[in-house]
Scaffold this motif. Sequence first.
Motif, PDB file in Angstrom:
ATOM      1  N   ALA A   1     -17.092  -3.706  -6.018  1.00 53.66           N
ATOM      2  CA  ALA A   1     -17.392  -4.222  -7.210  1.00 53.66           C
ATOM      3  C   ALA A   1     -18.745  -4.767  -7.075  1.00 53.66           C
ATOM      4  CB  ALA A   1     -16.591  -5.053  -7.666  1.00 53.66           C
ATOM      5  N   ARG A   2     -19.126  -5.194  -5.790  1.00 53.06           N
ATOM      6  CA  ARG A   2     -20.646  -5.808  -5.769  1.00 53.06           C
ATOM      7  C   ARG A   2     -21.726  -4.950  -6.096  1.00 53.06           C
ATOM      8  NH1 ARG A   2     -20.730 -10.335  -1.683  1.00 53.06           N
ATOM      9  NH2 ARG A   2     -18.888 -10.844  -1.085  1.00 53.06           N
ATOM     10  N   PRO A   3     -22.870  -5.160  -6.633  1.00 54.09           N
ATOM     11  CA  PRO A   3     -24.023  -4.358  -6.614  1.00 54.09           C
ATOM     12  C   PRO A   3     -24.500  -3.682  -5.484  1.00 54.09           C
ATOM     13  CG  PRO A   3     -24.433  -6.466  -7.695  1.00 54.09           C
ATOM     14  CD  PRO A   3     -23.201  -6.655  -6.756  1.00 54.09           C
ATOM     15  N   VAL A   4     -24.886  -2.604  -5.671  1.00 54.59           N
ATOM     16  CA  VAL A   4     -25.569  -1.805  -4.447  1.00 54.59           C
ATOM     17  C   VAL A   4     -26.620  -2.792  -3.654  1.00 54.59           C
ATOM     18  CG1 VAL A   4     -26.837   0.228  -3.576  1.00 54.59           C
ATOM     19  CG2 VAL A   4     -25.070   0.513  -5.238  1.00 54.59           C
ATOM     20  N   ALA A   5     -27.444  -3.347  -4.501  1.00 57.06           N
ATOM     21  CA  ALA A   5     -28.556  -4.001  -3.762  1.00 57.06           C
ATOM     22  C   ALA A   5     -27.958  -5.101  -3.058  1.00 57.06           C
ATOM     23  CB  ALA A   5     -29.529  -4.821  -4.770  1.00 57.06           C
ATOM     24  N   GLU A   6     -26.787  -5.855  -3.411  1.00 58.91           N
ATOM     25  CA  GLU A   6     -26.190  -6.850  -2.408  1.00 58.91           C
ATOM     26  C   GLU A   6     -25.494  -6.342  -1.553  1.00 58.91           C
ATOM     27  OE1 GLU A   6     -22.715 -10.408  -3.500  1.00 58.91           O
ATOM     28  OE2 GLU A   6     -23.841  -9.273  -5.078  1.00 58.91           O
ATOM     29  N   ARG A   7     -24.734  -5.281  -1.780  1.00 62.40           N
ATOM     30  CA  ARG A   7     -24.096  -4.457  -0.283  1.00 62.40           C
ATOM     31  C   ARG A   7     -25.280  -4.098   0.569  1.00 62.40           C
ATOM     32  NH1 ARG A   7     -20.603   0.136  -2.699  1.00 62.40           N
ATOM     33  NH2 ARG A   7     -22.008  -0.036  -4.383  1.00 62.40           N
ATOM     34  N   SER A   8     -26.382  -3.833   0.310  1.00 63.63           N
ATOM     35  CA  SER A   8     -27.451  -3.451   0.933  1.00 63.63           C
ATOM     36  C   SER A   8     -27.802  -4.623   1.997  1.00 63.63           C
ATOM     37  CB  SER A   8     -28.389  -2.788   0.236  1.00 63.63           C
ATOM     38  OG  SER A   8     -29.670  -2.311   1.104  1.00 63.63           O
TER      39      SER A   8
ATOM     40  N   SER B   1     -28.344  -7.494   6.714  1.00 64.18           N
ATOM     41  CA  SER B   1     -28.220  -8.553   7.540  1.00 64.18           C
ATOM     42  C   SER B   1     -27.450  -8.591   8.726  1.00 64.18           C
ATOM     43  CB  SER B   1     -27.820  -9.881   6.944  1.00 64.18           C
ATOM     44  OG  SER B   1     -26.312  -9.577   6.498  1.00 64.18           O
ATOM     45  N   ILE B   2     -26.273  -7.843   8.752  1.00 68.83           N
ATOM     46  CA  ILE B   2     -25.307  -7.567  10.043  1.00 68.83           C
ATOM     47  C   ILE B   2     -26.207  -6.804  10.783  1.00 68.83           C
ATOM     48  CG2 ILE B   2     -23.303  -6.360  10.698  1.00 68.83           C
ATOM     49  CD1 ILE B   2     -22.250  -7.020   7.857  1.00 68.83           C
ATOM     50  N   SER B   3     -27.022  -5.876  10.604  1.00 69.79           N
ATOM     51  CA  SER B   3     -27.804  -5.120  11.759  1.00 69.79           C
ATOM     52  C   SER B   3     -28.745  -6.161  12.316  1.00 69.79           C
ATOM     53  CB  SER B   3     -28.436  -3.844  11.102  1.00 69.79           C
ATOM     54  OG  SER B   3     -29.568  -4.153  10.386  1.00 69.79           O
TER      55      SER B   3
END
Length: 79
Positions: free
Chosen positions: A63-70, A75-77
């Motif tokens: 449900a999160r926007p693609v930009a937010e997921r990206s 940040s994890i990487s």
Amino acid sequence: MAAPTTGRTDHVIAGARVPGQGARIDVRNPATEEVIGSVPAGSAVDVDSAVAAARAAFDAWAARPVAERSAIVRSISEM
């Protein structure tokens, strides 16, 4: 560039560090064959726990926007 020494790592399941059950796998520097860390091999119980956590988190994540997921994945990487 030398390979980093990472030591011992765990699984991360549902946001928590989990040591895993069973054997561990040595991580080796391919240039020197030096053991630089270890990771849990994982068991069927570990897999079942990870799949259940992923299934429970999926709807909220999707449900999160693609930009937010990206941004989160990026940040994890960079950790």
